[in-house]
Each structure stands twice: as C-alpha cells, then as structure tokens.
Enzyme design. Structure first.
Site, PDB file in Angstrom:
ATOM      1  N   HIS A 137      -4.995  -4.052 -11.790  1.00 10.92           N
ATOM      2  CA  HIS A 137      -5.660  -4.782 -10.707  1.00 10.92           C
ATOM      3  C   HIS A 137      -6.429  -5.958 -11.322  1.00 10.92           C
ATOM      4  O   HIS A 137      -7.123  -5.791 -12.322  1.00 10.92           O
ATOM      5  CB  HIS A 137      -6.630  -3.856  -9.966  1.00 10.92           C
ATOM      6  CG  HIS A 137      -7.280  -4.530  -8.812  1.00 10.92           C
ATOM      7  ND1 HIS A 137      -6.625  -4.788  -7.626  1.00 10.92           N
ATOM      8  CD2 HIS A 137      -8.525  -5.046  -8.657  1.00 10.92           C
ATOM      9  CE1 HIS A 137      -7.439  -5.422  -6.801  1.00 10.92           C
ATOM     10  NE2 HIS A 137      -8.594  -5.588  -7.396  1.00 10.92           N
ATOM     11  N   ILE A 171       0.870  -1.186   0.000  1.00  9.96           N
ATOM     12  CA  ILE A 171       0.000   0.000   0.000  1.00  9.96           C
ATOM     13  C   ILE A 171       0.899   1.226   0.000  1.00  9.96           C
ATOM     14  O   ILE A 171       1.890   1.286   0.734  1.00  9.96           O
ATOM     15  CB  ILE A 171      -0.879  -0.026   1.261  1.00  9.96           C
ATOM     16  CG1 ILE A 171      -1.671  -1.324   1.243  1.00  9.96           C
ATOM     17  CG2 ILE A 171      -1.728   1.238   1.340  1.00  9.96           C
ATOM     18  CD1 ILE A 171      -3.102  -1.248   1.581  1.00  9.96           C
TER      19      ILE A 171
HETATM   20  C1  GRF Z   1      -1.016  -9.253 -11.293  1.00  9.01           C
HETATM   21  O1  GRF Z   1      -2.083 -10.149 -11.170  1.00  9.01           O
HETATM   22  C2  GRF Z   1      -1.503  -7.841 -11.120  1.00  9.01           C
HETATM   23  O2  GRF Z   1      -2.796  -7.642 -11.592  1.00  9.01           O
HETATM   24  C3  GRF Z   1      -1.465  -7.668  -9.629  1.00  9.01           C
HETATM   25  O3  GRF Z   1      -0.326  -8.366  -9.214  1.00  9.01           O
HETATM   26  C4  GRF Z   1      -0.020  -9.387 -10.153  1.00  9.01           C
HETATM   27  C5  GRF Z   1       1.377  -9.158 -10.616  1.00  9.01           C
HETATM   28  O4  GRF Z   1       1.843 -10.166 -11.463  1.00  9.01           O
HETATM   29  N1  GRF Z   1      -1.449  -6.262  -9.292  1.00  9.01           N
HETATM   30  P1  GRF Z   1       3.229  -9.988 -12.228  1.00  9.01           P
HETATM   31  O5  GRF Z   1       4.289  -9.739 -11.155  1.00  9.01           O
HETATM   32  O6  GRF Z   1       3.096  -8.834 -13.157  1.00  9.01           O
HETATM   33  O7  GRF Z   1       3.454 -11.286 -12.926  1.00  9.01           O
END
Ligand code: GRF
Length: 215
Positions: A111, A94
C-alpha cells in the site's frame, strides 16, 4: 510458514502496469511464480508475465458483476496452482471477506502510504494535502479491514516542498520496489512471525523499516 528447501509457490494478482510484480520477479528470490492473474485482460503486468514464460491468466471481472461469485472463481483459480503465498501487486479491487478468510496468513499487499495513515485511494494527494513531512509505503498481511493488516515492512521518504502527487508517487514507488521483494523473501524463508498482529522477524533483530534519503 517455513517452506524448507523448496522454493515457495507464489501466485501474483495484479490489475495494471505490474512494476511491483516485476521487481519481485527480478529479485532472484527463493520463490516460483506459479501464476500471474489479472482481473483486467489488458494489464501490462500480464504481458510481462508472458514474456517471462510464466502462466498468465486473465479473469475479467466485468464478466461477473457479483463480487462474491467472482472472488470465489478467482479463489478456485488460485487454488489450482497450490500457492504458499498470494501476492497482491496493484490488484485494484476490494476483496470479499470469504476470499480473505480463505487465504489469510498467506496473502500480502503493498500500500502506498505509511499505514495506518492514509488507507484507501489517492494516498499521495492526501499526504500532500495534510502537509505530512514523511510519507512512504507498507507491505502488510491482508485482513478483513481494508489496508489494516499486520505490517511486515515499511519504507519512508521525505516530502519535499515542491512535490506534486506524481513526484511523490515516483519516490515512493522506488521504495515499494525495494521492500516488496524483501517481504516476499522473508515469507519464503519462513521468517515472518505474527505475534498477536505484530509481525516480527524470526531469529533476527534486522530492522523492518527502510529510510530513503529522498534522492
Ligand atoms: C502501487 O503503488 C501499489 O502500492 C498500489 O498499486 C500500485 C501498483 O503499481 N497497491 P504497479 O502495478 O505494481 O506498478
């Protein structure tokens, strides 16, 4: 936001495997990734950044338990690279209000849900528990309210009866890898217009949603 002819300078923040960063790095965008910063020194995304010859920086948050102080150090490090855009690519912490205020309007996040549904963690598990039939992912500008900033682009996937959290996550992740590079491209091209919290594409009626066939 219009960057003109020069590539937009982008700083990427991540905490883990970095597959979204990878998708952005490999999408041939009009950007220069000027630094990749992780709060976790062992993040696979940092290794990948080094392999690509990019500036990869570990800022271990466990060394600084005070969030405000850590975020101020992180912000100073980011500013050293003079970014036009800061991309959160699986940055699993956060951010403090002061940090967000410092970069607001040039801070994007992805997200894994169709916001405003399912902000926070464990989105795929919660989507399955609610029995939703459509799930997906969202790229949005970051504001002080967690997972609630102006939406840039979304992609939807069907939820199947036999889905597990893992199978659903994999289908959503494939769409994340499509829409995050697209959003970064639009930003770099100076095409995102924030109209009272609604983001539209300048001079274009192109859809800002992507529908997956669910394969
Ligand atoms: C993804 O699912 C993204 O949406 C979320 O965290 C995850 C990160 O995955 N915020 P990566 O490290 O990009 O593979």
């Amino acid at each position: 936001m219009n960057q003109g002819a020069r590539p937009a300078r982008v700083v990427v923040l991540l905490s883990g495997r970095g597959s979204n960063f990878r998708a952005i790095a490999e999408a041939n965008l009009p950007i220069e990734v000027v630094a990749v910063i992780s709060n976790r020194p062992q993040a696979a995304g940092l290794t990948y950044a080094r392999e690509r010859g990019l500036t990869a920086i570990a800022l271990d948050h466990t060394a600084q338990p005070d969030r405000e102080i850590f975020d101020a150090q992180l912000a100073d490090e980011i500013d050293r690279h003079q970014p036009d855009l800061v991309v959160l690519a699986g940055y699993m912490r956060i951010l403090s209000p002061a940090f967000i205020a410092r970069f607001e309007g040039r801070l994007l996040n992805i997200h894994p849900s169709l916001l405003p549904a399912f902000p926070g963690l464990k989105t795929h598990e919660r989507a399955l528990a609610e029995g939703v039939k459509i799930h997906g992912c969202t790229v949005h500008f970051v504001t002080a309210q967690l997972d609630h900033g102006p939406i840039v682009i979304q992609a939807a996937v069907p939820v199947r009866a036999d889905d597990t959290a893992d199978s659903l996550a994999a289908r959503v992740l494939a769409q994340e890898h499509r829409i995050y590079p697209q959003a970064v491209r639009w930003f770099a091209e100076g095409r995102l217009v924030n109209n009272h919290g609604c983001v539209n594409l300048k001079d274009d009626l192109a859809s800002q949603s992507v529908l997956s066939t669910g394969a």
